[in-house]
Design an enzyme around this catalytic site. Structure first.
Site, mmCIF file in Angstrom:
data_model
loop_
_atom_site.group_PDB
_atom_site.id
_atom_site.type_symbol
_atom_site.label_atom_id
_atom_site.label_comp_id
_atom_site.label_asym_id
_atom_site.label_seq_id
_atom_site.Cartn_x
_atom_site.Cartn_y
_atom_site.Cartn_z
ATOM 1 N N THR A 51 50.085 -26.195 86.088
ATOM 2 C CA THR A 51 51.137 -26.435 87.279
ATOM 3 C C THR A 51 50.985 -25.470 88.433
ATOM 4 O OG1 THR A 51 52.823 -24.975 86.387
ATOM 5 C CG2 THR A 51 52.849 -27.488 85.696
ATOM 6 N N VAL A 53 53.517 -23.583 90.728
ATOM 7 C CA VAL A 53 54.198 -22.243 90.804
ATOM 8 C C VAL A 53 53.991 -21.189 89.432
ATOM 9 C CG1 VAL A 53 56.775 -21.234 90.831
ATOM 10 C CG2 VAL A 53 56.060 -23.386 91.969
ATOM 11 N N CYS A 54 53.946 -21.603 88.301
ATOM 12 C CA CYS A 54 53.501 -20.893 87.148
ATOM 13 C C CYS A 54 52.496 -19.934 87.384
ATOM 14 C CB CYS A 54 53.234 -21.619 86.080
ATOM 15 S SG CYS A 54 54.800 -22.981 85.702
ATOM 16 N N PRO A 55 51.250 -20.357 87.831
ATOM 17 C CA PRO A 55 50.208 -19.357 87.809
ATOM 18 C C PRO A 55 50.606 -18.058 88.713
ATOM 19 C CG PRO A 55 49.474 -21.247 88.836
ATOM 20 C CD PRO A 55 50.794 -21.502 88.118
#
Length: 180
Positions: A51, A53-55
């Site tokens: 996804t 935002v996650c990284p």
């Protein structure tokens, strides 16, 4: 929706696979409560691998890993994706290739459910962060909605404050006076 575990509660019992390396044959280990015993730990959950935002969050925690280690604290990232999905993501995302953070695979959702952090509709973890003390007790909880990334500097600031074992005023930062 179940209630989110909060401050002063024991971190739940868990045993999950984790990705710790890209080296063939050394990619996976199992982490459990014994793995965290006797040291400070920060667990941060994200909704889904692959996804947007996650990284950014995972990479930012990884950039700060020395600051956490200097505080005798281990970092553990987690989502409900499998260890195989975590490994594929690490292999294919430039910001995740050199992670020093274990990526926990809570694919049975047992830990996320025990913590009470699953989104009621999407059934993926909220962006939850838990600071756990060396005795396995939750000392701080922060939970963001799915679309909002967290602030790694704030996690470090709160960890510093907790480790003083003193009264820390609003906006306190390491090196400032505590309250008597």
């Amino acid at each position: 929706m179940s209630r989110i575990l909060s401050i002063s509660q024991p971190f739940p019992r868990f045993s999950v696979p984790a990705v710790v390396s890209l080296e063939q044959g050394k990619e996976f280990i199992t982490l459990n409560n014994d793995s965290i015993k006797g040291k400070w730990s920060v667990f941060f959950f994200w909704p889904l691998d692959f996804t947007f935002v996650c990284p950014t969050e995972i990479a930012e925690f990884n950039k700060a890993i020395k600051q956490f280690h200097d505080r005798d604290c281990e970092l553990y990232g987690a989502s409900t994706d499998s260890q195989y999905v975590h490994l594929a993501w690490r292999k294919h995302h430039e910001d995740l290739k050199n992670l020093e953070i274990a990526m926990l695979a809570d694919n049975k959702k047992e830990l996320s459910e025990a913590l009470g952090i699953l989104h009621p509709v999407e059934k993926v973890p909220f962006r939850a962060t838990f600071i756990v003390d060396p005795e396995g007790i939750i000392r701080w909880v922060s939970v963001n909605d799915l679309s909002v990334g967290r602030n790694v500097k704030e996690v470090i600031r709160v960890l510093d404050a907790l480790q003083t074992d003193e009264l820390c005023p609003c906006n306190w930062e390491k090196g400032q006076a505590t309250l008597n």
